[in-house]
Design a protein around this motif. Structure first.
Motif, PDB file in Angstrom:
ATOM      1  N   PHE A 137      43.610 110.780 151.626  1.00 34.09           N
ATOM      2  CA  PHE A 137      43.397 109.592 150.800  1.00 34.09           C
ATOM      3  C   PHE A 137      42.628 109.915 149.515  1.00 34.09           C
ATOM      4  N   VAL A 138      42.001 111.068 149.441  1.00 33.39           N
ATOM      5  CA  VAL A 138      41.215 111.409 148.260  1.00 33.39           C
ATOM      6  C   VAL A 138      42.092 111.503 147.008  1.00 33.39           C
ATOM      7  N   LYS A 139      43.234 112.132 147.145  1.00 34.07           N
ATOM      8  CA  LYS A 139      44.227 112.197 146.063  1.00 34.07           C
ATOM      9  C   LYS A 139      43.632 112.600 144.717  1.00 34.07           C
ATOM     10  N   GLY A 140      42.771 113.595 144.722  1.00 40.21           N
ATOM     11  CA  GLY A 140      42.255 114.124 143.479  1.00 40.21           C
ATOM     12  C   GLY A 140      41.132 113.319 142.839  1.00 40.21           C
ATOM     13  N   ARG A 141      40.715 112.228 143.454  1.00 38.62           N
ATOM     14  CA  ARG A 141      39.656 111.427 142.829  1.00 38.62           C
ATOM     15  C   ARG A 141      38.261 111.938 143.133  1.00 38.62           C
ATOM     16  N   PHE A 142      38.119 112.708 144.187  1.00 43.17           N
ATOM     17  CA  PHE A 142      36.819 113.238 144.577  1.00 43.17           C
ATOM     18  C   PHE A 142      36.849 114.760 144.482  1.00 43.17           C
ATOM     19  N   ALA A 143      35.702 115.353 144.188  1.00 43.45           N
ATOM     20  CA  ALA A 143      35.644 116.809 144.073  1.00 43.45           C
ATOM     21  C   ALA A 143      34.342 117.331 144.664  1.00 43.45           C
ATOM     22  N   ILE A 144      34.447 118.340 145.504  1.00 47.43           N
ATOM     23  CA  ILE A 144      33.279 118.962 146.121  1.00 47.43           C
ATOM     24  C   ILE A 144      32.971 120.263 145.409  1.00 47.43           C
ATOM     25  N   SER A 145      31.711 120.475 145.133  1.00 47.14           N
ATOM     26  CA  SER A 145      31.263 121.741 144.571  1.00 47.14           C
ATOM     27  C   SER A 145      29.960 122.135 145.254  1.00 47.14           C
ATOM     28  N   ARG A 146      29.553 123.393 145.068  1.00 53.28           N
ATOM     29  CA  ARG A 146      28.330 123.819 145.726  1.00 53.28           C
ATOM     30  C   ARG A 146      27.591 124.825 144.873  1.00 53.28           C
ATOM     31  N   ASP A 147      26.290 124.832 145.056  1.00 46.86           N
ATOM     32  CA  ASP A 147      25.418 125.808 144.417  1.00 46.86           C
ATOM     33  C   ASP A 147      24.683 126.513 145.556  1.00 46.86           C
ATOM     34  N   ASN A 148      25.186 127.665 145.963  1.00 47.07           N
ATOM     35  CA  ASN A 148      24.611 128.351 147.123  1.00 47.07           C
ATOM     36  C   ASN A 148      23.177 128.805 146.869  1.00 47.07           C
ATOM     37  N   ALA A 149      22.872 129.155 145.636  1.00 42.38           N
ATOM     38  CA  ALA A 149      21.515 129.614 145.319  1.00 42.38           C
ATOM     39  C   ALA A 149      20.488 128.510 145.544  1.00 42.38           C
ATOM     40  N   LYS A 150      20.924 127.265 145.348  1.00 46.48           N
ATOM     41  CA  LYS A 150      20.011 126.127 145.501  1.00 46.48           C
ATOM     42  C   LYS A 150      20.213 125.402 146.830  1.00 46.48           C
ATOM     43  N   ASN A 151      21.144 125.901 147.651  1.00 44.95           N
ATOM     44  CA  ASN A 151      21.461 125.221 148.917  1.00 44.95           C
ATOM     45  C   ASN A 151      21.826 123.755 148.669  1.00 44.95           C
ATOM     46  N   MET A 152      22.724 123.556 147.718  1.00 47.60           N
ATOM     47  CA  MET A 152      23.158 122.210 147.368  1.00 47.60           C
ATOM     48  C   MET A 152      24.679 122.128 147.440  1.00 47.60           C
ATOM     49  N   LEU A 173      29.267 116.001 145.781  1.00 47.95           N
ATOM     50  CA  LEU A 173      30.513 115.254 145.911  1.00 47.95           C
ATOM     51  C   LEU A 173      30.629 114.357 144.689  1.00 47.95           C
ATOM     52  N   LYS A 174      31.557 114.707 143.810  1.00 53.83           N
ATOM     53  CA  LYS A 174      31.778 113.885 142.614  1.00 53.83           C
ATOM     54  C   LYS A 174      32.854 112.868 142.925  1.00 53.83           C
ATOM     55  N   LEU A 175      32.520 111.617 142.699  1.00 52.06           N
ATOM     56  CA  LEU A 175      33.420 110.502 142.963  1.00 52.06           C
ATOM     57  C   LEU A 175      33.890 109.958 141.618  1.00 52.06           C
ATOM     58  N   ILE A 176      35.197 109.989 141.405  1.00 60.36           N
ATOM     59  CA  ILE A 176      35.768 109.613 140.117  1.00 60.36           C
ATOM     60  C   ILE A 176      36.602 108.346 140.275  1.00 60.36           C
ATOM     61  N   ASP A 177      36.585 107.522 139.227  1.00 60.98           N
ATOM     62  CA  ASP A 177      37.403 106.303 139.233  1.00 60.98           C
ATOM     63  C   ASP A 177      37.182 105.503 140.517  1.00 60.98           C
ATOM     64  N   LEU A 178      35.933 105.206 140.780  1.00 62.47           N
ATOM     65  CA  LEU A 178      35.590 104.489 142.001  1.00 62.47           C
ATOM     66  C   LEU A 178      36.170 103.077 142.020  1.00 62.47           C
ATOM     67  N   GLN A 179      36.539 102.644 143.212  1.00 65.36           N
ATOM     68  CA  GLN A 179      37.104 101.319 143.411  1.00 65.36           C
ATOM     69  C   GLN A 179      36.295 100.593 144.485  1.00 65.36           C
ATOM     70  N   PRO A 180      36.359  99.265 144.532  1.00 64.38           N
ATOM     71  CA  PRO A 180      35.579  98.531 145.528  1.00 64.38           C
ATOM     72  C   PRO A 180      35.808  99.021 146.956  1.00 64.38           C
TER      73      PRO A 180
END
Length: 124
Positions: free
Chosen positions: A63-78, A81-88
């Motif tokens: 269901f994500v269909k490209g609207r959400f993106a996960i990234s990580r910063d291993n050095a910071k242990n972070m 989750l970027k949420l794009i074009d959010l809907q109700p």
């Protein structure tokens, strides 16, 4: 033992974006999978996406269909989750969780450790 703390939730308008953060810290093995889940009011918790530290693999629910993106910063242990074009209908509590499964886990019981959750509310 893995501790996870989400941050970055809030109230946004439809069409806007938001980035959630997951600070994770583990004692011992650090090669756990981080998954993002969400639970809307009156609905079951659902898998959003996951990422593996050692392989760098990232995968998402259909269901994500490209609207959400996960990234990580291993050095910071972070993990983010970027949420794009959010809907109700994206309104939910978003959780990050940790699993020692390497088999691209997508079910809640496969994750042992959970954060407290971050509320995301999208107004129309």
């Amino acid at each position: 033992q893995v501790e996870l703390v989400e941050s970055g939730g809030g109230l946004v308008r439809a069409g806007e974006s938001l980035t959630l953060s997951c600070a994770h810290s583990g004692r011992g093995k650090s090669d756990y999978t981080i998954g993002w889940f969400r639970q809307a009011p009156g609905k079951e918790r659902e898998f959003v996406g996951g990422t593996q530290r050692n392989t760098g693999s990232t995968w998402y629910a259909d269901f994500v269909k490209g609207r959400f993106a996960i990234s990580r910063d291993n050095a910071k242990n972070m993990v983010y989750l970027k949420l794009i074009d959010l809907q109700p209908e994206d309104t939910a509590v978003y959780y990050c969780a940790a699993s020692y499964s390497w088999n691209y886990p997508e079910r809640g019981p496969e994750y042992t450790y959970w954060g407290q959750g971050a509320q995301v509310t999208v107004s129309s």
